[in-house]
Design an enzyme around this catalytic site. Structure first.
Site, PDB file in Angstrom:
ATOM      1  N   ASP A  91     -23.262  22.350  34.299  1.00  0.00           N
ATOM      2  CA  ASP A  91     -24.302  23.336  34.014  1.00  0.00           C
ATOM      3  C   ASP A  91     -24.185  23.820  32.567  1.00  0.00           C
ATOM      4  OD1 ASP A  91     -26.379  25.119  34.502  1.00  0.00           O
ATOM      5  OD2 ASP A  91     -25.429  26.053  36.238  1.00  0.00           O
ATOM      6  N   ASP A 120     -34.514  25.485  38.501  1.00  0.00           N
ATOM      7  CA  ASP A 120     -33.969  26.467  39.434  1.00  0.00           C
ATOM      8  C   ASP A 120     -35.031  26.927  40.415  1.00  0.00           C
ATOM      9  OD1 ASP A 120     -31.387  26.502  38.687  1.00  0.00           O
ATOM     10  OD2 ASP A 120     -31.440  28.394  37.593  1.00  0.00           O
TER      11      ASP A 120
END
Ligand code: DGJ
Length: 736
Positions: free
Chosen positions: A477, A546
């Site tokens: 990430d 997301d």
């Protein structure tokens, strides 16, 4: 009258060549450039051709990019408006440039002229290298074109060499210039933000320059993707007409300029953004630009996408085209609140539902500062033994024992303000002397231009892999952009920062791949903020956004599919109301949307009712029956979700024996009557296909369970009845 005569005389005197202009006496001698035999160079794939011409005066010009002509050599005597293949600032250039160099004496002029030409072929790729040099300064440029023959993709890059002893400064150093001819050019590009990446924008390109760019340092693709489609004409066409798509393989600042010049032609300059990046090229050193990928199709944007997807599966994505496992990710189901029993419970449920991997997301690390929220601990990558006293190896072997693979999350480029790492290595943080550090998500970026930091970041990955035998998957990430850019390591050469950050990242990724060739890596960056073909050389898939809401994913995945293939597009089923949008959608729609890419789930399975569990089991089982086509097939978009209430697309296996159709009703207005017809595409017209709707007891199409000829299905016979907003269907087609 007298006044007018005087004025006229003065004007005539000004127009006449002055004595000074006639005198051929200059401060410098003009360097002689020997002439060369003109030639045509054709960079070719199976169906496309990029034609370049070498002129007698050694100018290398772009002539044409388009469908393949039988004898491009006929362009040898071509007279018309052309464009230098890699125009440099200086000489007669008055427009955008591909290269701008500042020399040690302060001069800026470069004029590149032909020196050499070579070709070679290997592994389905024909490589053409055109050598250029500036005869005054000696600066050299090699234009490298890799033609991926079967895929109809051409990658272009430049290698710039400074053969002198003194440094030169590269003010601009594009990867490529492409010139397109046409009356009109319709640009499709992809803008966005967090949780709404890859939104489609279309505009006719007018005279002047339209620029898409990123100056975010990290997270380069959150607001604009370095990719586009140009339709040659006034309309966007999915299935027909000429289209050119491009994608820059670079995970940092980029700039793509679409310049409609005075002749009306379109020049597309693409490469690393020169913003604050006047790159010092040492004497004797070379700089290689990232690759710019090009494809041309006469089958509209759909054809261009299929070309790029095929290229990506065969060359562009690490492990591309292979089927990656379905999974349950802990993030939206548990966030930071878990202990061993929560996680083993999730693993049990994942196994029971038929999923194939469990991924432990954020929150598992930090001892002095336990990671219980996003405010602390990045950089301190020891497992939190309060939460998981049995250790990560226990979880991994628990998952393996249940027949699941095991994956884990890291964010190695970052450091939290509250962390042992920030206390011990403040000099590793990206920073500008004396200026506010500007936390975002309570974290800072580590300076990957520094080799020590590169070692540290490699070490994070390496040590995480040692936490348990057989870790199968790492989610990498990267949750913030660069502010107050600067490096304590680079000293006065701050101009190298943005470029060397990305080069540092790639160097770490290369080391990882040497040591861990088979671990699956997901490239994530607050969702889809690092979706580019630079990162994908090292990663098996990307986290698309997301935003897991199926309604939002319609647009996000539609645009993503223009450039990137489904095999890399991670798509998860999550809870409702959706945590990002608040929307409530049927579980069926959430599965049907997620099944268009690499299917996963991201919720607490315990919160599903027994009927929802039963549907989940069924959807996961059926996905396994058709995912080979999603991962390896050709995509046909059947409608455009921006312009239609009904959205559909399909994947067709290369041999056309199997296809899977996805259909969604985005807005029901009681107009569908007896069903909405979709003309399927890509099938064999003369073969019969058995059509079976998936995951339902009673089908929404009258033809379910019967076999139909490909031409019938492509000719309007397929009309599923989707009578509710957010209703959806998946049909499997199998050739008889
Ligand atoms: C952002 C990612 O996109 C999410 O999927 C999740 O991993 C969080 N970070 C965790 O902090």
């Amino acid at each position: 009258m007298k006044h007018i005569a005087i004025l006229l005389a003065a004007l005539l005197a000004a127009a006449a060549p002055s004595e000074a202009r006639k005198v051929k006496k200059f401060v410098h001698e003009t360097v002689e450039i020997p002439s060369v035999e003109p030639q045509i160079i054709a960079v070719e794939t199976a169906n496309t051709q990029l034609t370049l011409s070498v002129k007698e005066n050694r100018r290398v010009e772009l002539i044409r990019y388009g469908s393949k002509l039988r004898s491009p050599q006929e362009f040898l005597g071509y007279e018309g408006v052309t464009q230098e293949a890699y125009p440099a600032a200086g000489g007669t250039l008055l427009t955008e440039n591909a290269l701008h160099v500042k020399y040690p004496d302060g001069n800026h002029g470069t004029e590149l002229r032909f020196t050499s030409f070579s070709t070679k072929s290997a592994g389905g790729v024909n490589t053409t290298v055109i050598g250029l040099k500036d005869y005054v300064t000696g600066l050299e440029v090699s234009l490298v074109y890799d033609a991926y023959v079967k895929e109809d993709v051409i990658s272009a890059r430049a290698v710039i060499t400074n053969p002198g002893k003194k440094d030169v400064e590269l003010e601009n150093y594009a990867s490529s210039l492409m010139r397109l001819e046409g009356d009109d050019f319709l640009l499709t590009h992809f803008h966005g933000g967090w949780a709404c990446e890859m939104q489609t924008s279309r505009e006719l390109l007018d005279f002047g320059t339209k620029v898409i760019e990123s100056r975010r340092g990290t997270q380069a693709t959150q607001t604009e993707n370095p990719s586009f489609v140009v339709s040659l004409g006034r309309e966007f066409s999915e299935n027909s007409g000429e289209a050119v798509a491009g994608a820059l393989a670079w995970s940092g600042n980029f700039r793509i300029a679409f310049e409609r010049d005075e002749t009306g032609r379109l020049n597309i300059f693409s490469g690393i953004s020169p913003f604050a990046s006047a790159y010092p090229l040492k004497g004797g050193a070379s700089f290689e630009t990232p690759e710019m990928l090009w494809t041309f199709s006469a089958e509209g944007a759909g054809g261009a996408s299929r070309n790029l997807h095929r290229w990506a599966r065969n060359y562009g994505i690490y492990g591309g085209g292979a089927v990656n496992p379905t999974l349950l990710n802990s993030w939206e189901g548990a966030y930071f609140s878990f202990d061993t029993s929560v996680l083993t419970g999730m693993i049990d449920d994942a196994a029971a539902m038929g999923l194939e991997m469990f991924v432990l997301d954020d929150g598992w690390f930090g001892t002095k500062y336990p990671r219980n929220s996003d405010r602390t601990s990045l950089g301190d990558w020891e497992p939190n033994t309060d939460k998981i006293p049995e250790g990560i190896d226990h979880l991994a072997s628990y998952a393996h024992g249940k027949g699941l693979k095991f994956g884990i999350w890291i964010e190695p480029e970052m450091v939290s303000g509250v962390s042992v790492l920030a206390e011990t290595h403040p000099e590793w943080v990206v920073q500008s002397p004396g200026r506010e550090l500007y936390e975002a998500r309570w974290q800072w970026v580590l300076d990957l231009s520094n080799p020590q930091v590169q070692d540290f970041v490699f070490g994070i990955f390496d040590r995480t892999m040692q936490l348990a035998p057989g870790i199968d998957y790492i989610k990498w990430d990267c949750n913030r952009p660069v502010y107050s850019f600067g490096s304590t390591y680079l000293g006065p050469e701050q101009d190298r920062f943005y470029v060397e950050y990305v080069q540092g990242l790639y160097s770490v990724m290369r080391r990882i791949r040497e040591k861990y060739p088979s671990v699956l890596v997901q490239c994530c960056s607050s969702g889809g903020a690092r979706v580019d073909y630079g990162a994908m050389k090292y990663c098996n898939e990307f986290w698309t956004s997301d935003n897991t809401d199926a309604i939002s994913r319609v647009r996000i995945q539609y645009a993503t599919s223009m450039i990137y293939p489904a095999c890399a597009m991670a798509s998860h089923v999550s809870a409702v109301p959706n945590h990002q949008s608040g929307n409530v959608t049927p579980l069926k729609m959430r599965f049907d949307m997620a099944a268009a890419g690499r299917l996963g789930m991201e919720l607490q399975p315990k919160n599903l009712s027994s009927s929802e569990r039963a549907l989940a089991d069924r959807c996961i089982r059926s996905y396994k029956g058709f995912r080979d086509v999603v991962f390896g097939g050709d995509l046909y978009r059947l409608s455009d979700p921006y312009n239609s209430d009904y959205y559909a697309f399909m994947y067709v296996s290369e041999d056309k024996t199997k296809a899977v159709v996805f259909a969604f009703c985005l807005r029901y207005q009681n107009r569908a009557g007896g069903g909405h017809p979709f003309a399927l595409r890509g099938l064999d017209p003369s073969r019969k296909y058995l059509v079976t709707e998936q995951n339902v007891d009673s089908s929404c199409w009258w033809g379910d369970g019967k076999a139909f000829a490909g031409d019938f299905l492509m000719g309007g016979g397929f009309n599923p009845v989707l009578l509710q907003t957010n209703s959806s269907a998946i049909f499997l087609l199998e050739a008889r």
